[in-house]
Design a protein around this motif. Structure first.
Motif, PDB file in Angstrom:
ATOM      1  N   VAL A  13      44.757  46.260 -34.411  1.00 37.91           N
ATOM      2  CA  VAL A  13      45.340  45.824 -35.733  1.00 37.91           C
ATOM      3  C   VAL A  13      46.458  46.832 -36.176  1.00 37.91           C
ATOM      4  O   VAL A  13      46.357  48.219 -35.850  1.00 37.91           O
ATOM      5  N   ARG A  14      47.631  46.264 -36.255  1.00 38.00           N
ATOM      6  CA  ARG A  14      48.719  47.146 -36.681  1.00 38.00           C
ATOM      7  C   ARG A  14      48.956  47.200 -38.137  1.00 38.00           C
ATOM      8  O   ARG A  14      49.064  46.019 -38.901  1.00 38.00           O
ATOM      9  N   ARG A  68      35.837  47.275 -32.641  1.00 42.32           N
ATOM     10  CA  ARG A  68      35.106  46.556 -31.787  1.00 42.32           C
ATOM     11  C   ARG A  68      35.028  45.054 -32.489  1.00 42.32           C
ATOM     12  O   ARG A  68      34.984  44.010 -31.669  1.00 42.32           O
ATOM     13  N   ALA A  69      35.294  44.843 -33.598  1.00 47.48           N
ATOM     14  CA  ALA A  69      35.487  43.347 -34.428  1.00 47.48           C
ATOM     15  C   ALA A  69      36.469  43.507 -35.271  1.00 47.48           C
ATOM     16  O   ALA A  69      36.563  44.649 -36.066  1.00 47.48           O
ATOM     17  N   VAL A  70      37.248  42.230 -35.589  1.00 48.93           N
ATOM     18  CA  VAL A  70      38.161  42.137 -36.584  1.00 48.93           C
ATOM     19  C   VAL A  70      38.077  41.126 -37.398  1.00 48.93           C
ATOM     20  O   VAL A  70      37.561  39.932 -36.944  1.00 48.93           O
ATOM     21  N   ALA A  71      38.011  40.996 -38.721  1.00 49.11           N
ATOM     22  CA  ALA A  71      37.684  39.763 -39.631  1.00 49.11           C
ATOM     23  C   ALA A  71      39.010  39.631 -40.418  1.00 49.11           C
ATOM     24  O   ALA A  71      39.807  40.646 -40.944  1.00 49.11           O
ATOM     25  N   GLN A 118      51.375  52.087 -37.131  1.00 50.66           N
ATOM     26  CA  GLN A 118      50.039  52.782 -36.681  1.00 50.66           C
ATOM     27  C   GLN A 118      49.147  51.576 -36.033  1.00 50.66           C
ATOM     28  O   GLN A 118      49.228  50.589 -36.812  1.00 50.66           O
ATOM     29  N   VAL A 119      48.710  51.701 -34.707  1.00 49.86           N
ATOM     30  CA  VAL A 119      47.754  50.522 -34.304  1.00 49.86           C
ATOM     31  C   VAL A 119      46.255  51.245 -34.190  1.00 49.86           C
ATOM     32  O   VAL A 119      46.035  52.253 -33.810  1.00 49.86           O
ATOM     33  N   TYR A 120      45.502  50.415 -34.843  1.00 46.48           N
ATOM     34  CA  TYR A 120      43.899  50.730 -34.955  1.00 46.48           C
ATOM     35  C   TYR A 120      43.310  49.895 -33.952  1.00 46.48           C
ATOM     36  O   TYR A 120      43.708  48.597 -33.745  1.00 46.48           O
TER      37      TYR A 120
END
Length: 476
Positions: free
Chosen positions: A132-133, A142-145, A137-139
């Motif tokens: 996720v940008r 393990r899961a994105v909602a 910054q890019v993070y």
């Protein structure tokens, strides 16, 4: 096939879960996952708390409530005589502002901190699988909602965009009450805000291409049209705006297809919403920008790491339904990340089953409209063998006590094969509080025979349940 990746043995993640969107839905996804030991962060480019807290559910209901209370008093002999003044628009607007904390999210930010959820300020977008940008910054996670909600759709009426129309945001955050207001749209937000501003002193003209609340039972629009007209709203149905112009003096002129015109100081447009996906860069992982297709746990089709919850998935554009999805999704995410069993069968802890046949909805107009499940037309379209029964709410003793000349109606839609309620609709003053009983009956699949043993207290408006059952008939 969309991008997947294996997280079982990889420890190089900034978080277990990153939620994009810190509205009520996103907050609940992060909260329910965090309660299960998931390291969560939430991304927000505006105010933590989102649309519902600052520009929709809460402020709109505050704008409506004072008018509701005043009309309720006027419906009671002995009480109406005690009211000598008029509504105070400035006081109503001030009360509205207090509910939004002056559009400050300090309290919500403090809550996130207390829940152990990190806040990442900025516009979030998908960089790649599990990435996720936020700004520069890019993070990784393990899961994105995705919980980015929806945005209004502006109809293609010539001149409308240039006329600086109000959307629901501008209307609920307004610092003044316009002398005249044109509302385009006969749906939930359009009718609610027409009632709100009429009660605050605007001369409101409501324009709708069809009837009001067309997706509900036919009598809903009939009762609502009559009530709005009685309250001074100029309700015009089956009309189409052909052009909108804002003059040099700031006034707005709406030209209709039949050649007629309507003038006002402001114009409010509420003609629908679409999922807010434009800034997410979903194309990077092979997804279209439309409603994001999900399973019952809100997992995005073709992925094993991405979830979409609330309006963004297009299943049910209601805050309470999005929060329901969020509770299921948050715990499903935690279960998957911890390798725990998944309960995604119908009505399971990790499944948003109610989205399909038990969605409760309330329109806070006056009269209120409260419905859950299917309308009769919807039930028949799904191939159900149904019987519908209706009853005049004004004939119920509790309603007669509640207000002089109480006006309203109730309807149950019953599946004859299972002998269970699959739909319920109520129209009348304060009927929203009747709705949860109907929701429980539908979700619990309570049979008509058993409902006869659910005795309503006398004299309450809830006795409408007995009257509807009597109309249907006693068990043989």
């Amino acid at each position: 096939m969309h991008a997947k990746f294996d997280t079982r043995f990889d420890t190089r993640f900034d978080y277990d879960l990153i939620v994009i969107g810190a509205g009520a839905v996103g907050e609940n996804v992060a909260d329910y996952a965090a309660k299960r030991g998931v390291r969560a962060a939430i991304v927000e480019s505006e105010l933590v708390g989102g649309e519902c807290s600052y520009w929709a559910c809460t402020p709109s209901k505050v704008l409506l409530r004072s008018g509701h209370a005043l009309r309720a008093v006027h419906r009671l002999a002995g009480a109406r005589e005690a009211v000598t003044g008029q509504i105070d628009p400035a006081a109503v607007l001030a009360r509205r502002t207090s509910f939004t904390d002056g559009w400050s999210d300090d309290g919500q930010v403090a809550w996130l901190k207390s829940a152990g959820i990190d806040l990442l300020r900025g516009q979030g977008s998908i960089e790649g699988p599990g990435q996720v940008r936020v700004g520069d910054q890019v993070y990784s996670a393990r899961a994105v909602a995705l919980a980015t909600g929806s945005v209004p759709v502006l109809p293609a009426i010539p001149g409308l965009a240039d006329a600086a129309p109000w959307g629901t945001r501008e209307a609920t955050a307004a610092d003044h009450v316009p002398p005249r207001l044109v509302v385009i749209g006969g749906g939930v937000a359009g009718t609610e805000l027409a009632v709100a501003f009429a009660s605050l002193g605007s001369q409101v003209t409501l324009l709708s291409r069809m009837g009001l609340l067309e997706r509900e039972e036919p009598f809903v629009g009939e009762y609502l049209t009559a009530a709005l007209t009685a309250d001074g709203v100029d309700v015009r149905l089956a009309v189409t705006p052909a052009r909108v112009d804002r003059g040099a003096d700031g006034s707005v002129t709406v030209t209709l297809e039949d050649g007629g015109t309507v003038q006002a100081e402001e114009i409010l447009v509420s003609t629908g919403r679409r999922p807010r996906t434009d800034d997410l860069r979903l194309d990077r992982i092979g997804l279209d920008a439309g409603p994001v297709v999900v399973d019952e746990t809100m997992l995005v089709a073709g992925t094993d790491w991405l979830y979409a919850v609330g309006d963004v998935n297009g299943r049910a554009l209601l805050t309470h339904q999005g929060k329901y999805q969020a509770r299921a999704a948050g715990e499903a995410i935690a279960a998957r990340l911890h390798g725990a069993p998944l309960d995604d069968a119908p009505w399971g802890a990790h499944a948003a089953t109610a989205d399909h046949a038990a969605i409760p909805r309330v329109v806070f107009t006056d009269p209120e409209v409260a419905a859950v499940g299917y309308t009769e037309v919807q039930a028949r379209a799904r191939g159900l063998t149904v019987r519908a029964v209706e009853y005049d709410l004004g004939w119920v003793a509790g309603a007669k006590l509640h207000a002089d000349n109480y006006t309203g109606r109730a309807k149950l839609v019953i599946d004859e094969d299972s002998r269970t309620v699959v739909g319920a609709t109520f129209v009348g003053q304060d009927v929203a509080e009747l709705l949860h009983a109907a929701t429980v009956a539908i979700v619990g699949q309570v049979t008509i025979d058993r409902l006869w043993h659910a005795v309503p207290a006398y004299p309450t408006i809830s006795e409408i349940w007995l009257r509807l059952l009597e109309t249907y008939g006693r068990p043989r």
